[in-house]
Design an enzyme around this catalytic site. Structure first.
Site, PDB file in Angstrom:
ATOM      1  N   ASP A 121       9.963 101.074  78.939  1.00 42.47           N
ATOM      2  CA  ASP A 121       8.769 100.525  78.283  1.00 42.47           C
ATOM      3  C   ASP A 121       7.962  99.780  79.348  1.00 42.47           C
ATOM      4  OD1 ASP A 121       6.916  99.364  76.619  1.00 42.47           O
ATOM      5  OD2 ASP A 121       8.347  98.094  75.544  1.00 42.47           O
ATOM      6  N   HIS A 169      -2.477  98.019  69.536  1.00 42.86           N
ATOM      7  CA  HIS A 169      -1.729  99.256  69.246  1.00 42.86           C
ATOM      8  C   HIS A 169      -2.632 100.490  69.292  1.00 42.86           C
ATOM      9  CE1 HIS A 169       1.560  96.751  67.048  1.00 42.86           C
ATOM     10  NE2 HIS A 169       1.676  96.698  68.352  1.00 42.86           N
ATOM     11  N   GLU A 216       3.879  94.957  82.066  1.00 44.57           N
ATOM     12  CA  GLU A 216       5.185  94.989  81.398  1.00 44.57           C
ATOM     13  C   GLU A 216       6.218  95.678  82.277  1.00 44.57           C
ATOM     14  OE1 GLU A 216       5.271  97.301  77.731  1.00 44.57           O
ATOM     15  OE2 GLU A 216       7.105  96.267  77.128  1.00 44.57           O
ATOM     16  N   ASP A 254       7.183 123.715  56.435  1.00 50.21           N
ATOM     17  CA  ASP A 254       8.553 123.923  56.913  1.00 50.21           C
ATOM     18  C   ASP A 254       8.719 123.582  58.395  1.00 50.21           C
ATOM     19  OD1 ASP A 254       7.047 125.975  57.789  1.00 50.21           O
ATOM     20  OD2 ASP A 254       8.371 127.588  57.097  1.00 50.21           O
TER      21      ASP A 254
HETATM   22  N1  GLY Z   1       5.510  99.652  73.871  1.00 54.90           N
HETATM   23  C1  GLY Z   1       5.953  98.783  72.869  1.00 54.90           C
HETATM   24  C2  GLY Z   1       5.992  97.402  73.304  1.00 54.90           C
HETATM   25  O1  GLY Z   1       5.550  97.101  74.407  1.00 54.90           O
HETATM   26  O2  GLY Z   1       6.511  96.561  72.654  1.00 54.90           O
HETATM   27 MN    MN Z   2       7.426  96.283  75.139  1.00 55.03          MN
HETATM   28 MN    MN Z   3       5.202  98.505  75.978  1.00 51.67          MN
END
Ligand code: GLY
Ligand code: MN
Ligand code: MN
Length: 436
Positions: A268, A240, A405, A37
């Site tokens: 991100d 990943h 990134e 639950d």
């Molecule tokens: N963190 C997901 C990507 O970089 O696409």
């Molecule tokens: Mn990304």
């Molecule tokens: Mn990413």
């Protein structure tokens, strides 16, 4: 966050204009059981939220376009008894006012009212296939309408996927969205900087993951935007990787891909930095190549360029760098043409960013042409280099994994790097880590 009901109303009106005529039915996500639950933390559906700002489960939006336009929300009833256990809920009356809707009803009335609303509408806009339970309900409502055919009532004879209409809207971020994305990006950038301060040989990857959660929540983010990747050494070569349970070794790099979600908007960011604060020679060599590729890609992220221009710019730099370091062989053109670079760079250079980390929106037109970048687009720029041990690979590069990134907003003049506060150059990383 104060509800900006006018912003959401504008979006619904823009959707009506795109629909022309007909009825749109847009449910939010169901709650999901984690075990027995206990539920997973609730996350609303991005399309539904984009058009309402409403974050409760068990809700559905109806938008009617045409001669008599109308917006209707179905939501949970006000229920003082349940609220003692689960917390506040608006109920239809307050929701109608607070979210600037024309009408609102109890979700318990949905099976009675939806067939009435669908009757005599020419077109149904709905995301068929997104959720089997809602698909079954919509089919049931349509069948109820069809059974009234002898009374002169007709069911919509066309169904159009609503998502393509909303996707096109979501691709261009409004000033309200940009403000949230800047804030989300800045929280994540500070978290990456904090990770650089906290990392040290002998610590565990999950200790650093905890620093991210600390920084996200203390700045008001509601959740990580996706499962954080905290990958020391060779783990960074698993794209990943998210076990996050290994020790950080002296001499290794630590790759972290982590971002937060602020009022629905994802950030991100990926950074890779030395656990001990000082890049080794081979680490620095590859890092500088990836950084140069990323800067070239960011430079190519500007209005009028097509979607693939940043990827092509990154590849150009990476391919030459791989040749210079004897990872790849032959001419740059041949390395790109034969895709031999894919041994070390096997993903693309970015994706749209917004309410979903891999956000809604087409990358190509139906004719097969790349989307053209325009002011208001938000995307990531994230080249990388991942070197797994192999006979054809210089050994000093083995097990180095790097991705850099950032989140980039296209502006009328070029772009704005939303995540610029996250430390990035070799000199800045080393100074920052050694000075703290
Ligand atoms: N963190 C997901 C990507 O970089 O696409
Ligand atoms: Mn990304
Ligand atoms: Mn990413």
């Amino acid at each position: 966050m104060a509800i900006n009901s006018e912003e959401f109303k504008r979006r619904r009106q823009a959707l009506m204009a795109r629909m022309g005529d007909g009825i749109a039915v847009i449910p939010t996500s169901p709650e999901a059981i984690r075990n027995r639950d206990s539920h997973y933390p609730y996350r609303f559906d991005s399309y539904f939220y984009y058009l309402t700002g409403f974050t409760e489960p068990e809700a559905l939006l109806v938008v009617i376009a045409g001669q008599q336009p109308k917006t209707i929300l179905f939501c949970r009833d006000k229920d003082i008894e349940r609220e003692i256990w689960d917390g506040f809920r608006f109920g239809p009356d307050a929701a109608k006012t607070e979210f600037a809707l024309d009408e609102a009803y109890s979700i318990s009335q949905i099976d009675t009212l939806l067939p009435q609303l669908l009757a005599n509408q020419p077109t149904l806009f709905y995301s068929l296939g997104a959720d089997a339970i809602w698909d079954a309900k919509v089919t049931q409502w349509l069948n109820t309408v069809k059974m009234q055919a002898r009374t002169g009532v007709s069911a919509p004879d066309t169904m159009i996927d609503i998502r393509q209409y909303v996707d096109a809207m979501r691709l261009i971020k409004s000033p309200f969205e940009i403000d949230l994305m800047r804030r989300s990006a800045n929280i994540a950038a500070q978290a990456h900087n904090r990770a650089m301060q906290k990392a040290a040989p002998g610590k565990m990857e999950y200790e650093i993951e905890a620093e991210f959660l600390h920084e996200f929540y203390r700045h008001g983010a509601q959740a990580p935007a996706y499962t954080s990747i905290v990958a020391g050494g060779a783990n960074a070569c698993t794209l990943h990787y998210n076990a996050n349970n290994c020790v950080l070794n002296d001499g290794d790099l630590l790759l972290i891909d982590a971002g937060c979600e602020l009022h629905g908007y994802a950030s991100d960011i990926t950074r890779a930095f030395p656990v001990n604060g000082k890049f080794s020679g081979p680490q620095k060599t590859l890092y500088e190549i990836v950084l140069a590729a990323q800067l070239a890609a960011i430079e190519a992220a500007k209005p009028g360029n097509h979607w693939n221009a940043p990827h092509e710019a990154a590849l150009d730099v990476l391919a030459q760098g791989f040749i210079d370091e004897k990872l790849c062989h032959g001419s740059k053109e041949a390395v790109i043409e034969t895709a031999s670079y894919r041994q070390f760079y096997m993903h693309r250079t970015g994706h749209w960013l917004g309410l979903d980390v891999h956000d809604a929106g087409e990358y190509k037109s139906k004719a097969g042409d790349w989307a053209i970048l325009e002011a208001g687009n938000a995307l990531t720029v994230e080249p990388g280099c991942y070197v797994r041990p192999a006979e054809n690979v210089p050994e000093h590069f083995w097990n180095i994994g790097i991705r850099i990134e950032d989140d980039v907003l296209i502006t009328s003049q070029g772009n704005e790097v939303l995540t610029q506060a996250a430390i990035k150059s070799v000199a800045d990383i080393e100074t920052y880590m050694q000075g703290t």
